[in-house]
Design an enzyme around this catalytic site. Structure first.
Site, PDB file in Angstrom:
ATOM      1  CB  SER A 196      -0.962  -0.044   1.188  1.00 23.16           C
ATOM      2  OG  SER A 196      -2.014   0.876   1.030  1.00 23.16           O
ATOM      3  CD  GLU A 319      -5.097  -3.885  -3.937  1.00 24.40           C
ATOM      4  OE1 GLU A 319      -5.183  -3.792  -2.699  1.00 24.40           O
ATOM      5  OE2 GLU A 319      -4.051  -4.226  -4.514  1.00 24.40           O
ATOM      6  CG  HIS A 422      -5.679  -2.528   0.484  1.00 26.87           C
ATOM      7  ND1 HIS A 422      -4.806  -2.426  -0.574  1.00 26.87           N
ATOM      8  CD2 HIS A 422      -5.268  -1.619   1.409  1.00 26.87           C
ATOM      9  CE1 HIS A 422      -3.912  -1.475  -0.311  1.00 26.87           C
ATOM     10  NE2 HIS A 422      -4.158  -0.985   0.892  1.00 26.87           N
TER      11      HIS A 422
END
Length: 513
Positions: A196, A319, A422
């Protein structure tokens, strides 16, 4: 030296860690001077040496941050002490010897406002033991402490460019170069990898002049090279930050005397304002200031800033799914609301074709195609997948090995509603499975081993091919992509209709949403 004596001599002094279940660990190791007092908002300074033996068996304080409510599906930092004195790293190694193992330096995620190098899935050092590598994790300054440009508004009296958090990462790399041989690592074989905002940091480091030649390979997990601010945007954020405090740029002493809590409160107020007006997850990210970061990272990478760095990069296929599921305004989105949101995110002339392409692609896979589903898929691709693909393509075109993956395994939590969300791949990568979130059965454990072994193989050789996963071809012109699922496989050009929908979109920088 006794096999279990965890004692290492670094350039700054001696460290004593501990040995447990085949791994030596050293926690809370300072890699730079505390960025406090007059050093707040300045680039990191070399670590202060110490006399005697420094204990290294507890994590150091994490960077100041607002603790997010625990969901059970994300790292929980609520029990960890915070302090502006936060520039610490942690090391896990199978041996304190001369084996010169590959070094993997982990950069945590968290939208540049939360997170730490003491995430629970790292704690056992499992990846170091299984892969026979040296694992390093780091803290770096977050939010307004690490990414607030004050140089322009204070006429250089506080010369922060907004890249101090990234320069912390470079300082950690410098520490690793200078000291990691004593931990059984090879300073000439460092792989940076992150998730991320950590993956976005990796993308920035690929372009950053100060980081050049300080690592050999890079792994971008759910983050590419597209999340940066223009200088104009960064100055605007700084003006708003100061206005909330009732300060001006010449109030330098007042800025320096702000308490940690005051900065965090102001950061929270500014984040709420920009989330409402611009759908931004955070106002804080690296800055194209013209000096530390001379240009947009993708422009510099295209010019060859990392032309000798093999890359492994990919995303989960859902995600944004969990984020969308938690937002009632998104769950209840209708068609006019979808178009209104997309017109703020994208050039309006691209929106009708984009919506049509995604609706058709979703329906062709018998997937739900509600406005919320379409928005979530477009958001995922704009922020994550398309920037990743373009980064991989850029490195491919420079002639270096470039590999792409998609993580498609769906969490069993909430009846599968989270999908391949995610961060789901992180506990698998680091060998920390559980029944609820990741699942924990022989098939999932095999999937986790493929993730682990391919990443370690890449750190060793620059190729993720390995015994557990078999041959993993480079991305190439066929767009070969590894699909991590219960049946791991190679696919050529997956989700191609969606990728092609972005052909006319010039991706330079997008604020996180």
């Amino acid at each position: 030296m006794s096999v279990k004596q965890a004692l290492v001599n670094t350039k700054s002094g001696k460290l004593e860690g501990k040995f447990h279940e085949g791994v030596y660990s050293f926690k809370g190791v300072p890699y730079a001077s505390p960025p406090v007092g007059n050093l707040r908002w300045l680039p990191p300074r070399p670590v202060n040496p110490w006399d005697g033996i420094r204990p290294a068996n507890q994590y150091g304080a994490i960077a100041p941050q607002a603790i997010m409510p625990s969901t059970g599906f994300a790292p929980d930092f609520s029990g960890q002490p915070q302090n502006e004195d936060c520039l610490f790293l942690n090391v896990w190694t199978p041996g304190l010897d001369d084996a010169r193992r590959p070094v993997m330096l982990w950069i945590h995620g968290g939208a540049f406002i939360i997170g730490s190098g003491s995430e629970a899935f790292l704690d056992s050092g499992y990846l170091a033991r299984r892969g026979n590598i040296v694992l390093v994790s780091i803290n770096y300054r977050l939010g307004a402490f690490g990414f607030l440009n004050l140089k322009e508004l204070t006429a250089g009296k506080i010369p922060s460019t907004g890249n101090e958090g990234i320069l912390d990462q470079v300082a950690a790399l410098d520490w690793v170069h200078a000291n990691i041989a004593g931990f059984g690592g090879d300073p000439d074989n460092i792989t940076i990898f992150g998730f991320s905002a950590g993956g976005m940091s990796v993308g920035t480091l690929l372009a950053l002049p100060a980081a050049r030649a300080k690592f050999r390979k890079a792994i971008n997990r759910s983050g590419a090279a597209n999340i940066v601010s223009t200088l104009e945007s960064a100055v605007s954020v700084s003006k708003q930050f100061l206005s909330i405090l009732g300060l001006r740029g010449n109030d330098v002493d007042a800025l320096r005397s702000l308490t940690t809590a005051q900065i965090l409160d102001t950061q929270a107020a500014l984040s709420a304002r920009l989330r409402e007006s611009e759908y931004r997850a955070t106002p804080f990210q690296p800055v194209v200031d013209g000096t530390v970061l001379p240009d947009f990272p993708m422009n510099l990478i295209k010019q060859g800033s990392a032309r000798d760095v093999p890359i492994l990069a990919g995303n989960t296929i859902d995600e944004m799914k969990a984020m969308s599921a938690m937002d009632p305004a998104v769950r209840n989105l209708d068609e006019p609301g979808l178009l209104a949101r997309l017109n703020k995110m994208l050039p309006p002339h691209l929106v009708p074709g984009m919506v049509a392409a995604y609706r058709q692609a979703l329906r062709s896979r018998s997937s739900p195609a509600t406005p919320a589903d379409i928005l979530g898929s477009i958001n995922t691709d704009q922020m994550f997948r398309i920037p990743t693909v373009r980064l991989v393509e850029t490195q491919r075109d420079h002639g270096v090995p470039a590999y792409n993956y998609l993580f498609a395994y769906k969490s069993p939590a909430m009846g599968g509603a989270l999908g391949a969300m995610h961060g789901l791949d992180n506990p698998l990568l680091f060998g920390q499975l559980d029944e609820q979130f990741t699942g924990n059965n022989p098939i999932v454990r095999t999937l986790a081993e493929k993730l682990q072994d391919s990443s370690v193989a890449f750190a060793y050789t620059g190729s993720p091919s390995c015994k557990t996963i078999g041959n993993w071809p480079v991305y190439g012109n066929d767009r070969c992509t590894m699909i991590f699922d219960l049946q791991t496989r190679i696919e050529n050009a997956p989700f191609e209709a969606e990728r092609r929908a972005w052909d006319d979109y010039q991706l330079v920088s997008n604020p996180p949403r």
